[in-house]
Write a protein that holds these residues in place. Structure first.
Motif, PDB file in Angstrom:
ATOM      1  N   GLU A  18      24.964  28.462  75.590  1.00 18.93           N
ATOM      2  CA  GLU A  18      23.750  27.636  75.537  1.00 18.93           C
ATOM      3  C   GLU A  18      23.944  26.237  76.125  1.00 18.93           C
ATOM      4  O   GLU A  18      22.970  25.509  76.326  1.00 18.93           O
ATOM      5  CB  GLU A  18      23.259  27.513  74.097  1.00 18.93           C
ATOM      6  N   ILE A  20      25.317  23.629  74.615  1.00 18.98           N
ATOM      7  CA  ILE A  20      24.911  22.657  73.603  1.00 18.98           C
ATOM      8  C   ILE A  20      26.149  22.044  72.963  1.00 18.98           C
ATOM      9  O   ILE A  20      27.014  22.750  72.454  1.00 18.98           O
ATOM     10  CB  ILE A  20      24.041  23.317  72.513  1.00 18.98           C
ATOM     11  N   THR A  22      27.364  19.833  69.932  1.00 18.49           N
ATOM     12  CA  THR A  22      26.952  19.380  68.607  1.00 18.49           C
ATOM     13  C   THR A  22      27.942  18.329  68.135  1.00 18.49           C
ATOM     14  O   THR A  22      29.158  18.540  68.191  1.00 18.49           O
ATOM     15  CB  THR A  22      26.909  20.552  67.610  1.00 18.49           C
ATOM     16  N   MET A  32      22.392  17.464  68.361  1.00 19.37           N
ATOM     17  CA  MET A  32      22.687  18.501  69.341  1.00 19.37           C
ATOM     18  C   MET A  32      22.253  17.969  70.706  1.00 19.37           C
ATOM     19  O   MET A  32      21.106  17.541  70.874  1.00 19.37           O
ATOM     20  CB  MET A  32      21.943  19.785  68.987  1.00 19.37           C
ATOM     21  N   TYR A  33      23.176  17.991  71.665  1.00 22.81           N
ATOM     22  CA  TYR A  33      22.924  17.513  73.025  1.00 22.81           C
ATOM     23  C   TYR A  33      22.839  18.721  73.946  1.00 22.81           C
ATOM     24  O   TYR A  33      23.745  19.551  73.968  1.00 22.81           O
ATOM     25  CB  TYR A  33      24.041  16.549  73.463  1.00 22.81           C
ATOM     26  N   TYR A  34      21.749  18.800  74.707  1.00 23.84           N
ATOM     27  CA  TYR A  34      21.435  19.987  75.495  1.00 23.84           C
ATOM     28  C   TYR A  34      21.836  19.861  76.959  1.00 23.84           C
ATOM     29  O   TYR A  34      21.803  18.772  77.531  1.00 23.84           O
ATOM     30  CB  TYR A  34      19.934  20.278  75.393  1.00 23.84           C
TER      31      TYR A  34
END
Length: 71
Positions: A18, A20, A22, A32-34
């Protein structure tokens, strides 16, 4: 989660599929950084100062959502 040695963070983790990142802060807040590339996660883990790296390379460049508030 990976426990880290930092004055700002207690744990970090990364979801490769994903993309992501965290981040658990010392006050127990979780963000959470996307769309974070795996290389940024690896560099973050290896940084001499995780706080400085985070403030320069992660916080201003990736969308974040707070997962839960302080305890």
């Amino acid at each position: 989660m990976v426990a880290v040695v930092s004055k700002a963070f207690s744990d970090i983790s990364y979801d490769e599929r994903e993309r992501i990142l965290t981040v658990v802060f010392m006050d127990s807040s979780v963000f959470m950084y996307y769309d974070v590339p795996e290389s940024k996660y690896e560099d973050f883990q290896a940084a001499k100062s995780m706080g400085a790296y985070f403030n320069k390379e992660i916080r201003p460049n990736y969308r974040a959502v707070q997962f839960r508030g302080q305890k």
